[in-house]
Design a protein around this motif. Sequence first.
Motif, PDB file in Angstrom:
ATOM      1  N   ALA A   1      -1.162  -1.544  -6.885  1.00  0.00           N
ATOM      2  CA  ALA A   1      -0.203  -2.150  -5.963  1.00  0.00           C
ATOM      3  C   ALA A   1      -0.704  -2.065  -4.522  1.00  0.00           C
ATOM      4  CB  ALA A   1       1.159  -1.468  -6.093  1.00  0.00           C
ATOM      5  N   LEU A   2      -1.321  -0.940  -4.142  1.00  0.00           N
ATOM      6  CA  LEU A   2      -1.861  -0.784  -2.782  1.00  0.00           C
ATOM      7  C   LEU A   2      -3.006  -1.761  -2.528  1.00  0.00           C
ATOM      8  CD1 LEU A   2      -1.830   3.117  -2.436  1.00  0.00           C
ATOM      9  CD2 LEU A   2      -0.378   1.493  -1.204  1.00  0.00           C
ATOM     10  N   VAL A   3      -3.907  -1.880  -3.499  1.00  0.00           N
ATOM     11  CA  VAL A   3      -5.019  -2.828  -3.367  1.00  0.00           C
ATOM     12  C   VAL A   3      -4.481  -4.256  -3.241  1.00  0.00           C
ATOM     13  CG1 VAL A   3      -6.971  -3.856  -4.597  1.00  0.00           C
ATOM     14  CG2 VAL A   3      -6.695  -1.373  -4.555  1.00  0.00           C
ATOM     15  N   THR A   4      -3.491  -4.585  -4.053  1.00  0.00           N
ATOM     16  CA  THR A   4      -2.890  -5.921  -4.003  1.00  0.00           C
ATOM     17  C   THR A   4      -2.232  -6.188  -2.654  1.00  0.00           C
ATOM     18  OG1 THR A   4      -2.487  -5.910  -6.398  1.00  0.00           O
ATOM     19  CG2 THR A   4      -1.183  -7.450  -5.078  1.00  0.00           C
ATOM     20  N   ALA A   5      -1.529  -5.189  -2.125  1.00  0.00           N
ATOM     21  CA  ALA A   5      -0.849  -5.361  -0.838  1.00  0.00           C
ATOM     22  C   ALA A   5      -1.848  -5.652   0.277  1.00  0.00           C
ATOM     23  CB  ALA A   5      -0.033  -4.113  -0.507  1.00  0.00           C
ATOM     24  N   GLU A   6      -2.963  -4.925   0.305  1.00  0.00           N
ATOM     25  CA  GLU A   6      -3.943  -5.140   1.367  1.00  0.00           C
ATOM     26  C   GLU A   6      -4.629  -6.494   1.239  1.00  0.00           C
ATOM     27  OE1 GLU A   6      -8.200  -3.273   2.777  1.00  0.00           O
ATOM     28  OE2 GLU A   6      -6.486  -1.907   2.630  1.00  0.00           O
TER      29      GLU A   6
ATOM     30  N   THR B   1       6.350  -9.082   3.808  1.00  0.00           N
ATOM     31  CA  THR B   1       7.104  -9.224   2.556  1.00  0.00           C
ATOM     32  C   THR B   1       6.398  -8.569   1.381  1.00  0.00           C
ATOM     33  OG1 THR B   1       8.038 -11.306   3.362  1.00  0.00           O
ATOM     34  CG2 THR B   1       8.166 -10.894   0.995  1.00  0.00           C
ATOM     35  N   PHE B   2       5.075  -8.746   1.274  1.00  0.00           N
ATOM     36  CA  PHE B   2       4.345  -8.231   0.115  1.00  0.00           C
ATOM     37  C   PHE B   2       4.416  -6.713  -0.027  1.00  0.00           C
ATOM     38  CE2 PHE B   2       2.222 -12.012  -1.547  1.00  0.00           C
ATOM     39  CZ  PHE B   2       2.063 -11.635  -2.865  1.00  0.00           C
ATOM     40  N   PRO B   3       4.099  -5.929   1.020  1.00  0.00           N
ATOM     41  CA  PRO B   3       4.175  -4.468   0.848  1.00  0.00           C
ATOM     42  C   PRO B   3       5.570  -3.985   0.457  1.00  0.00           C
ATOM     43  CG  PRO B   3       2.913  -5.023   2.815  1.00  0.00           C
ATOM     44  CD  PRO B   3       3.534  -6.295   2.332  1.00  0.00           C
ATOM     45  N   LYS B   4       6.611  -4.556   1.079  1.00  0.00           N
ATOM     46  CA  LYS B   4       7.985  -4.152   0.740  1.00  0.00           C
ATOM     47  C   LYS B   4       8.319  -4.490  -0.710  1.00  0.00           C
ATOM     48  CE  LYS B   4       9.838  -4.762   5.429  1.00  0.00           C
ATOM     49  NZ  LYS B   4      10.771  -5.564   6.280  1.00  0.00           N
ATOM     50  N   ALA B   5       7.930  -5.696  -1.121  1.00  0.00           N
ATOM     51  CA  ALA B   5       8.250  -6.136  -2.472  1.00  0.00           C
ATOM     52  C   ALA B   5       7.512  -5.296  -3.514  1.00  0.00           C
ATOM     53  CB  ALA B   5       7.899  -7.614  -2.640  1.00  0.00           C
TER      54      ALA B   5
ATOM     55  N   ASP C   1     -14.031  -5.608   9.955  1.00  0.00           N
ATOM     56  CA  ASP C   1     -13.186  -6.223  10.982  1.00  0.00           C
ATOM     57  C   ASP C   1     -12.287  -7.330  10.430  1.00  0.00           C
ATOM     58  OD1 ASP C   1     -14.345  -4.589  12.939  1.00  0.00           O
ATOM     59  OD2 ASP C   1     -16.020  -5.990  13.205  1.00  0.00           O
ATOM     60  N   LEU C   2     -12.261  -7.496   9.131  1.00  0.00           N
ATOM     61  CA  LEU C   2     -11.379  -8.487   8.518  1.00  0.00           C
ATOM     62  C   LEU C   2      -9.928  -8.219   8.914  1.00  0.00           C
ATOM     63  CD1 LEU C   2     -10.971 -10.789   6.358  1.00  0.00           C
ATOM     64  CD2 LEU C   2     -10.671  -8.948   4.685  1.00  0.00           C
ATOM     65  N   CYS C   3      -9.205  -9.264   9.277  1.00  0.00           N
ATOM     66  CA  CYS C   3      -7.800  -9.104   9.656  1.00  0.00           C
ATOM     67  C   CYS C   3      -6.992  -8.632   8.453  1.00  0.00           C
ATOM     68  CB  CYS C   3      -7.248 -10.427  10.174  1.00  0.00           C
ATOM     69  SG  CYS C   3      -5.512 -10.350  10.674  1.00  0.00           S
ATOM     70  N   ARG C   4      -6.468  -7.408   8.511  1.00  0.00           N
ATOM     71  CA  ARG C   4      -5.694  -6.810   7.424  1.00  0.00           C
ATOM     72  C   ARG C   4      -4.301  -6.448   7.955  1.00  0.00           C
ATOM     73  NH1 ARG C   4     -11.038  -4.968   6.683  1.00  0.00           N
ATOM     74  NH2 ARG C   4     -11.791  -5.133   4.514  1.00  0.00           N
ATOM     75  N   PRO C   5      -3.335  -7.353   7.843  1.00  0.00           N
ATOM     76  CA  PRO C   5      -1.978  -7.056   8.321  1.00  0.00           C
ATOM     77  C   PRO C   5      -1.396  -5.797   7.685  1.00  0.00           C
ATOM     78  CG  PRO C   5      -2.204  -9.389   7.882  1.00  0.00           C
ATOM     79  CD  PRO C   5      -3.446  -8.743   7.362  1.00  0.00           C
ATOM     80  N   TYR C   6      -1.716  -5.580   6.412  1.00  0.00           N
ATOM     81  CA  TYR C   6      -1.397  -4.287   5.788  1.00  0.00           C
ATOM     82  C   TYR C   6      -2.713  -3.671   5.344  1.00  0.00           C
ATOM     83  CZ  TYR C   6      -0.080  -0.651   2.567  1.00  0.00           C
ATOM     84  OH  TYR C   6       0.026   0.567   1.938  1.00  0.00           O
ATOM     85  N   ARG C   7      -2.937  -2.425   5.715  1.00  0.00           N
ATOM     86  CA  ARG C   7      -4.177  -1.735   5.386  1.00  0.00           C
ATOM     87  C   ARG C   7      -3.849  -0.408   4.713  1.00  0.00           C
ATOM     88  NH1 ARG C   7      -9.562  -1.567   7.575  1.00  0.00           N
ATOM     89  NH2 ARG C   7     -10.500   0.506   7.346  1.00  0.00           N
ATOM     90  N   VAL C   8      -4.441  -0.171   3.550  1.00  0.00           N
ATOM     91  CA  VAL C   8      -4.277   1.128   2.896  1.00  0.00           C
ATOM     92  C   VAL C   8      -4.805   2.200   3.849  1.00  0.00           C
ATOM     93  CG1 VAL C   8      -4.924   2.559   0.911  1.00  0.00           C
ATOM     94  CG2 VAL C   8      -4.525   0.106   0.606  1.00  0.00           C
TER      95      VAL C   8
END
Length: 460
Positions: A70-75, A231-235, A381-388
Amino acid sequence: MGEEGMVNHEKNSSVRGNPKLKVLPLIALIFYEVSGGPFGVEDSVRAGGGPLLSLLGFLIFPLIWSIPEALVTAELATSFPENGGYVIWISSAFGPFWGFQEGFWKWFSGVMDNALYPVLFLDYLKHSFPIFNHLIARIPALLGITVSLTYLNYRGLHIVGLSAVSLAAFSLFPFLVMGILSIPRIKPKQWLVVDFKNVDWRGYFNCMFWNLNYWDKASTLAGEVENPSKTFPKALLGAVVLVVSSYLIPLLAGTGALNSSPSKWTDGYFAEVGMLIGGFWLKWWIQAAAAMSNLGLFEAEMSADAFQLLGMSEIGMLPAIFASRSKYGTPTFSILCSATGVIFLSWMSFQEILEFLNFLYSIGMLLEFAAFIKLRIKKPDLCRPYRVPLQTFGVTMLCLPPALLLVLVMCLASIKTFIMIWMCHNRIRKLQMRPRLVFFQFYHLRRLTSNSQKLQQKVF
């Protein structure tokens, strides 16, 4: 392949007017991608030789498997918020050859998984309506179910999401009632029963794995999600809690309140547990919930499979017809292809489908974990709005336990499964020699790469 993330705004602009998925519908869709309720977990008690291994499995496996996935998917889903999901991740890390491999394996495993649900739907109903034991009634019913649910997918993803919310509530509520009714009868010592001589390790691991995988499937819908970076991390967090709870509460209630032999715990046994704890009314309710849950599982899986094909078409891996959308914003031809695959695979037995799709899924997930780590190294440097919140070494250690589990599941497969995998591999090698993929590799990839940084900035 769009080193910083492949984004195709021109093709998405035509469907911007269609409603986007919000947190609650996305939680419901992820829930149905992964679980759909405790239907099918009964076999973990039988294969585990008693309640102990089953309960421990659904406590430990989420920690070493579900949460890392789930963490990998969120990032990655928030870094590449486009339809196609993991196909884009793999292509960005290893190139289009492996992206196409990933797309084929994951789509095929998804279609095989979806072939289970109309069958399971009728398996629950046949206990009350024996006519579905006969092919003369079963075959038309299977076709009717598949066609009806395919039409619902055609009508729009937001309708599927809202339907999933209603189906999830209906499917889970009887187990909450069963859990409350069982409290006065629970004997905790019964949870500790295990007979290691009767443990079926292959069946146990396959059951655990199947009931706790597919967290990454929702990534193929990323282009249809409202504000995916939030939305993705919360879901995903909400879905993890919902899935684990939906397994543990019924198992704790059933195994704690009843002194049933592990051999009785097979698919559909929760209906009998409901009758013994609450009466016939609860048995019928659980049977109805099981039937409706299988419909929700079908809807969620078909949506993910169809939008995966759409995403692959948008980046040039498949002909343009796969990206054509209906007036409802749904990929018409991709939905029809997935539905056709479901119909042709429905003849296989439950165990044959389960082991084969687990093997295919394991191949794809090993590639995803490898891509996750490589992108951390290759594109820091990839844009990662959510980062593990871990560095490269930390995420490597995070992926190691689930990767070992994937290898274990593959090693436990039968010879028949290995032969079928080999045959499919030969087929996909022929597909990859087609000129369209060659064109994509040498032209389309270069064009996307040159524009990717600018486009990703527009998204975020």
